[in-house]
Design an enzyme around this catalytic site. Structure first.
Site, PDB file in Angstrom:
ATOM      1  N   ASP A  14       0.841  -1.261   0.074  1.00  0.00           N
ATOM      2  CA  ASP A  14       0.165   0.121   0.204  1.00  0.00           C
ATOM      3  C   ASP A  14       1.065   1.211  -0.053  1.00  0.00           C
ATOM      4  O   ASP A  14       1.903   1.341  -0.696  1.00  0.00           O
ATOM      5  CB  ASP A  14      -1.044  -0.126   1.252  1.00  0.00           C
ATOM      6  CG  ASP A  14      -2.184   0.699   0.938  1.00  0.00           C
ATOM      7  OD1 ASP A  14      -2.253   1.929   1.200  1.00  0.00           O
ATOM      8  OD2 ASP A  14      -3.026  -0.030   0.726  1.00  0.00           O
TER       9      ASP A  14
ATOM     10  N   HIS B 174      -3.611   6.203   4.160  1.00  0.00           N
ATOM     11  CA  HIS B 174      -3.990   5.095   3.911  1.00  0.00           C
ATOM     12  C   HIS B 174      -3.543   3.914   4.156  1.00  0.00           C
ATOM     13  O   HIS B 174      -4.380   2.799   4.686  1.00  0.00           O
ATOM     14  CB  HIS B 174      -4.293   5.143   2.291  1.00  0.00           C
ATOM     15  CG  HIS B 174      -5.123   4.235   1.522  1.00  0.00           C
ATOM     16  ND1 HIS B 174      -4.642   2.965   1.238  1.00  0.00           N
ATOM     17  CD2 HIS B 174      -6.348   3.931   1.287  1.00  0.00           C
ATOM     18  CE1 HIS B 174      -5.564   1.889   0.918  1.00  0.00           C
ATOM     19  NE2 HIS B 174      -6.649   2.963   0.724  1.00  0.00           N
TER      20      HIS B 174
ATOM     21  N   SER C 140     -11.332  -0.404   0.424  1.00  0.00           N
ATOM     22  CA  SER C 140     -10.035  -0.489   0.816  1.00  0.00           C
ATOM     23  C   SER C 140     -10.096  -0.719   2.399  1.00  0.00           C
ATOM     24  O   SER C 140      -9.133  -1.390   2.823  1.00  0.00           O
ATOM     25  CB  SER C 140      -9.152   0.822   0.851  1.00  0.00           C
ATOM     26  OG  SER C 140      -9.101   1.149  -0.602  1.00  0.00           O
TER      27      SER C 140
END
Length: 1337
Positions: free
Chosen positions: A750, A793, A956
């Site tokens: 990621d 994220h 996600s």
């Protein structure tokens, strides 16, 4: 809808049974959540108000500590046992080896002596005969001149051949006679080929020696004869001699096999002898002897004789040692059903109380596809098992990971060979020839090289492609000028894309399985290289969208190649030099080309400088052709790097249903049909026991069990919303199997993670820089060391998977695993496929079985496709799981696919998002052919950098929940000593998921991931074998026994073996006694195995009596309320739902009738209560009060009667003040004359007075009676008072004191609900009674 009806029905039932009238604290709405909880568990409310919390937690921990630590205890016990066994057997093996060596030497000496005796005997018997045979030949050879012509020499050679033939016949006849001699020992152990050669050589040498004495002129010829005898006669006639000589006699190889079989038979005999006796390993440890006792059906390993004496077991109905195995025919359409059932009976014959925990260990699966050839069908299963290579050490998470292609099936290997042939080069060679013809000045050398490799078919195909050149140019130009970076794919663009679409057609609708792309029967399965025009298009689009100095050209090389070998290094360097030479010829400022190699994934990345544009695109084509000419034999595919982005959104405050236009889904409990429906969902759901508990308001101990479980959880769960962990039932999964295992690694590819986070640093693993990663130091730092430079994220995703349970911040789904965070997303939430593949390669090297991909792209990248495909060859062929997010655009992935989520591999899992209302999130992508499962992704609270927290929304956030559950499954497998197949792990997640029923199918399974069900399934045998949830742990008291049901299924085609392990621990916490019972299990599902016959579906019949041990209370609660099911949706649930629906309607109807009648009774109850409260002061008791009321009623009736003559059809209203009413007291006579008109009028007109409105109709008939009673007079002083007679004058004067008004002057809104309407003479008395009641009020 069913849930609402169910809850309302229970509320009505409680209301009906609740009989108290005056309870002001009756709040039914406060108990709705309690009723709702019985059907489904949406929210878990943590309760801190428990008395003596410290002692409670200690008791709970002591009760379930073995359940958490049993795996570690079992592993340590097994490790210690092996060490002691190895140490003890080492000494025994040394003694046995010495004996074996002595025996072998003795056998060799005896055999050598036997050879010498046989050879000497044959030599003596053949020497005289051979002399006579050789005499004639030698005489013929010595006659004549020294120089012979060719004719004589040929004649001589022919005579030698006859001589050799006769010699062979002599030796063969002598050996045959020797075999019939009974005095020779070990006839079958002799190698007669060896004896034949030795005898013949000796005879020939002896003959040569004699001839050498006779004359030396023929020495050279005799030597040639000697060599020809050895090389020609023996080798040429070896087969003929063996056929005749060794007929019926075992060869050397067979002799050795006989020796091995004899030795193995001896070992089997000794093992059988050991199996009936107690095997004590005399090596001691701290706890005493480790004893292994082998029985006919099972084996007990313990460190105490108490367990051997107290515990007995009957496994004759299930053990492979007794029944050989359970044969179940494999059926692809029914491989999820458990069709066969057996029992294990465990008894406690001692005085102690034991705690029993069940698990499985050492699973092995043998795929029999391709093994049973026509020649091998006669072999037994035991012989075939010897051909299967034994697996390596199951602890494969240590060391450096590789790709293991050894377990490919024959079909896969054949398909791989086809891919490695000429097919990948056809398209490139065609274009290469085209470009050479168009650019003869610049590419003469390349055209000459490529023209040699082309055939007529390629030339014909080349001519057909020439017509497509101009349209492709136009399309490329339009794509380059377009604002979007996406391209329109042409027919010759992506062969992979067509292959993916075809794979969907082959997939069965309604099943969650992916078809493997390696299907040799699929014509579209040919992996053809992208053509040069396509690569040029990619280069130009990347140049327009990304302003970088270099572009990555990725070449995926064949997986079996060793890129570090000298040959491959030379090939790579030569390709680099040729490419650099070409660049320097056309670009003066160009320096050199750099490249990157990654193994074991085997891809080569060449960094192409951005010196090309629309004007010199032909130069780029030539450069690509030069590169291809050097590497086309080793390349499977090539393309420029693509771009990927993350799937997340900020916190949205609107309601979930605002943008949701999809059909609503309802959360239901799936059916459970295991074990003859003994613990089925229907029996529990239709049971009347919960209704009785509700009706009687019984607060049983079971109602507080969930609070006990929840209070045992980490403290930080009380500080924020944990709805996402609750609905996937993570809490019970922790309670059953712990928080995970540190050896299990989850690779998060990621945007990186904050290394210094409090919630992550305990689990986050940062790989140290090593040459095995094949990165430069700077590139490595970008990927790993500087992973904290992100927008949050990656940290958010990592926190969801494995946030540490440290009483701070948040807790992940698997709080005790190892997290590997790799960064390939930059600060703008975008990343290239080169960095993604590089990160996946690092995951493979670190042996991570789980990879999270919360990112994707609508562009199909062939290189990433090949990379993901090779993930199934990791971990010694077990494979790694790739969990991918489905996307956030509310699109159908079947129509508009996103990658890598829609890659159709069995180890790839696509995840969509679900909201709190158990509905698919409005932003989530879906696809009933491409999206596998649902997970919480709406308003998820997790970690971000700088020790902060934030709520994110998106798929996600859904994918990490599935990763966490997969990590718990892998942890259970690791604790049991094995690593599962990646495909099997995903099948467990699918089959144990919670069904979400809707009118329209949106995903493959329409189900929510279930952590508790997945852990239980893995804990109790997986998809091959399953034990009931109630038997994970239970107590076995003195004199008790337990019948443990086990069911079996044909999950795959082949042979599956495992061990059911029953751990035995005394209840006494201070005791160090431990033991295990190992029961070997075998399941055969391949019907092609010789002598295959299906086993009976039912085993022995057992009777369960009063001595049966009880289930554990807390575990029973978990099992009964667990949405744990190994079956798909059951049709019987529909019947139960319909019955429940009608019962609920009937309950509602009865409740409405009851409530209506209850309302009337409550009103009457309140009126009587008001009457009882209004009791004036009195001295003479209740009789006087009743007399007063009666006299008042008569007085008012007589008072109004005379004035009704002129108002027969009118309505009249008279107001009386409060003071006038108070004058009527007990024991006094009212004097109406004292009320003047003015005073009475003043009293009436006071606005604050309450009034009584009387509407009277048809009083004509009552006029005379009223006047008569007034004239008769009333007595208000009791019996002794004087009577007062009223004259007509006094009565008329009294009537004048009252003022009547016409009813028509009153407004309608002045008439209140308290008005009394008298419709006829029959109800006058009733109306007057009500009037009197209101007047007193």
């Amino acid at each position: 809808m069913l849930n609402i009806i169910y809850v309302v029905s229970l509320i009505l039932i409680k209301f009906i049974f609740y009989k108290e009238c005056n309870n002001n604290n009756n709040n039914y709405l406060s108990n709705i959540e309690l009723y709702n909880y019985k059907l489904r568990k949406r929210n878990r409310i943590l309760n801190n108000n428990i008395n003596d919390r410290k002692s409670f937690l200690s008791d709970l921990e002591q009760n379930y500590k073995p359940l958490f630590d049993i795996y570690e205890l079992s592993a340590n016990f097994e490790k210690r046992r092996k060490e002691l066994e190895k140490k003890t057997k080492g000494e025994e093996n040394e003694i046995e080896k010495k004996k074996e060596n002595d025996l072998e030497k003795k056998k060799e000496n005896d055999l050598e002596k036997e050879y010498n005796d046989v050879i000497n005997l044959l030599e003596l018997s053949l020497s005289s005969e051979y002399k006579e045979l050789n005499a004639d030949v030698s005489n013929n050879d010595n006659s004549g001149h020294e120089e012979n012509n060719k004719h004589k020499l040929n004649k001589k050679n022919s005579s030698n051949y006859k001589n050799d033939k006769s010699l062979d016949e002599l030796i063969k006849g002598a050996i045959l006679k020797l075999k019939q001699n009974p005095n020779i020992k070990n006839k079958n152990m002799l190698d007669y080929d060896k004896i034949f050669k030795i005898i013949k050589e000796k005879l020939i040498n002896k003959n040569l020696a004699s001839n050498k004495i006779r004359g030396g002129d023929n020495e050279k010829l005799k030597e040639e004869k000697k060599q020809s005898d050895i090389s020609t006669n023996v080798e040429v006639k070896k087969d003929i001699i063996n056929d005749q000589l060794n007929k019926g006699i075992p060869t050397k190889k067979e002799n050795k096999d006989d020796m091995i079989n004899k030795e193995s038979n001896k070992e089997d005999i000794t093992n059988e002898g050991k199996s009936n006796s107690l095997n004590n390993l005399n090596t001691l440890n701290n706890d005493g002897n480790i004893i292994t006792k082998v029985y006919d059906h099972y084996t007990i390993v313990t460190n105490s004789n108490d367990i051997l004496n107290d515990i007995s077991i009957d496994a004759s109905d299930i053990s492979k040692n007794s029944i050989g195995g359970i044969n179940i025919p494999f059926n692809e359409n029914d491989n999820s059903s458990f069709t066969h059932q057996r029992y294990i009976v465990l008894s406690n014959n001692g005085e102690k109380k034991y705690k029993i925990v069940l698990m499985t260990k050492n699973p092995k699966f043998m795929d029999m596809d391709g093994i049973y050839d026509e020649e091998e069908k006669k072999e037994s299963l035991i012989e075939l098992n010897q051909k299967v290579n034994k697996e390596e050490n199951t602890n494969l998470y240590d060391g450096t990971g590789t790709l293991y292609y050894g377990k490919k099936s024959k079909k896969e290997k054949e398909n791989t060979q086809q891919k490695g042939g000429n097919n990948p080069n056809v398209d490139i060679n065609i274009l290469n020839n085209n470009n050479n013809n168009n650019n003869n000045n610049n590419n003469n050398n390349n055209s000459n090289n490529n023209s040699n490799s082309m055939n007529d078919e390629e030339i014909n195909y080349n001519n057909n492609n020439n017509n497509k050149e101009s349209p492709s140019m136009f399309r490329r130009f339009i794509n380059f000028l377009s604002f979007s970076g996406n391209e329109n794919e042409t027919e010759d663009t992506l062969i992979y894309h067509n292959k993916n679409d075809n794979s969907y057609k082959n997939k069965k609708e309604g099943t969650g399985k992916n078809n493997d792309n390696n299907d040799p029967n699929n014509n579209n399965n040919k992996k053809i290289l992208l053509n040069v025009d396509k690569l040029v298009d990619q280069y130009l689009l990347n140049l327009k969208n990304n302003h970088t100095s270099k572009q990555e050209l990725i070449l995926v090389l064949k997986g079996e190649l060793d890129l570090h070998s000298k040959n491959m290094k030379n090939v790579t360097n030569n390709a680099k030099k040729n490419l650099e030479k070409y660049f320097k010829e056309h670009f003066k400022e160009f320096d050199k080309i750099s490249y990157d190699i990654s193994t074991p994934i085997n891809f080569l990345c060449i960094f192409i400088p951005t010196v090309f544009d629309m004007n010199n695109m032909d130069l780029l084509k030539q450069a690509l052709l030069i590169l291809h000419s050097d590497l086309h034999e080793y390349v499977e595919n090539w393309s420029f790097s693509s771009t990927y982005h993350t799937y997340e959104a900020d916190y949205i405050k609107e309601q979930d249903s605002v943008y949701d236009r999809s059909p609503k889904k309802k959360y239901i409990k799936a059916s459970k049909k295991l074990y003859n429906n003994k613990y089925s969902f229907l029996n529990k759901f239709l049971n009347i026991e919960p209704l009785i508990l509700f009706a009687k308001k019984l607060n049983s101990k079971r109602s507080n069990i969930e609070k006990e479980i929840l209070n045992f959880l980490p403290k930080e769960l009380r500080d924020y919303s944990t709805w996402n962990l609750s609905i996937i039932r993570v809490f019970n999964a922790w309670f059953l199997a712990g928080y995970g295992n540190k050896n299990v690694k989850v690779c998060v590819v990621d945007s990186g993670a904050d290394i210094n986070r409090v919630d992550l640093n305990g689990n986050l693993y940062i790989p140290e820089y090593n040459e095995k990663y094949e990165m430069t130091q700077d590139f490595y730092n970008f990927m790993v060391k500087k992973s904290y430079r992100c927008l949050g994220h990656g940290s958010h995703v990592t926190g969801i998977i494995g946030g540490v349970a440290n009483d701070l911040g948040v807790v992940g789904v698997a709080p005790n695993i190892t997290l590997i965070s790799l960064r390939f997303i930059d600060g703008k939430k975008y990343g290239g496929s080169f960095h993604a593949i590089k990160a996946l390669n690092v995951c493979i090297l670190n042996k991570a079985p789980i990879i999270n991909a919360s990112w994707g792209s609508s562009h199909f990248d062939v290189n990433l496709h090949l990379t993901v495909e090779r993930l199934k060859y990791t971990l010694n062929g077990k494979g790694s799981v790739l969990i991918a997010a489905s996307g956030n655009k509310s699109n159908d992935n079947d129509i508009s696919p996103l990658y890598p989520a829609t890659f159709t591999f069995p180890h790839v899992y696509s995840v969509a998002s679900i909201s709190r209302n158990f509905e698919i999130s409005p932003f989530s992508n879906y696809g009933y052919k491409s999206v596998h499962i649902l997970a919480p992704g709406h308003h998820i609270y997790s970690t971000i950098p700088n020790n902060s927290y934030k709520i994110f929304t998106g798929t996600s956030m859904a994918a990490p929940h599935v990763c966490g559950v997969s990590a718990l499954v892998y942890s259970v497998c690791y604790n049991q000593g094995f690593i599962p197949q990646a495909e099997e792990v995903l099948d467990i997640l699918t089959r144990t998921s919670i069904k979400i029923i809707s009118t329209k199918k949106r995903t493959i399974n329409d189900s929510l991931v279930n952590a508790e069900g997945a852990v239980l399934t893995t804990l109790l045998g997986g998809l091959w074998m399953q034990m009931d949830c109630y038997f994970v742990k239970f107590n076995l008291e003195k004199g008790k026994k337990k019948h443990i049901p086990v069911v079996f299924s044909a999950y795959k085609k082949g042979v599956y073996e495992t061990d059911i392990v029953i751990a035995i621990i005394p209840i006494d916490g201070k005791s160090k006694i431990y033991g295990e019972i190992h029961i070997p299990i075998k399941i055969v599902t391949d019907v092609n195995i010789p002598n295959f016959q299906e086993s009976p579906r039912r085993g022995k019949n057992y009777t369960i009596d009063s001595n049966e041990a009880q289930h554990d209370e807390v575990l029973s609660y978990i099992c009964e309320n667990a949405l744990y099911n190994l079956y798909e949706y059951d049709s019987h649930y529909l019947l139960a739902s319909v019955i429940l629906f009608f019962l609920a309607l009937l309950s509602i109807f009865v409740g409405m009738i009851y409530m209506k009648s209850r309302k009337h009774s409550d009103k009457k109850c309140s009126k009587n209560l008001i009457k009882s409260n209004y009791i004036p002061e009195m001295d003479d008791g209740m009789e006087e009060t009743q007399q007063l009321q009666q006299e008042r009623r008569q007085y008012f009736r007589e008072l109004f009667g005379e004035n009704l003559e002129k108002n027969y059809d009118q309505h009249f209203v008279q107001d009386f003040g409060q003071d006038f009413r108070q004058d009527f007291k007990l024991g006094s006579t009212p004097d109406l004359k004292q009320y003047s008109d003015i005073d009475l009028q003043n009293k009436i007109q006071q606005p604050e007075r309450k009034t009584v409105k009387i509407i009277i109709n048809n009083f004509e008939d009552r006029k005379k009676e009223t006047i008569r009673r007034l004239l008769k007079g009333l007595n208000y002083d009791g019996e002794n008072a004087k009577k007062h007679d009223f004259t007509n004058e006094s009565i008329s004067n009294s009537r004048k004191n009252f003022k009547f008004s016409n009813n028509t002057e009153m407004k309608k809104n002045t008439i209140k609900s308290e008005d009394v309407k008298i419709a006829s003479d029959d109800n006058v008395n009733k109306a007057m009674n009500q009037l009197d009641d209101m007047f007193m009020k």
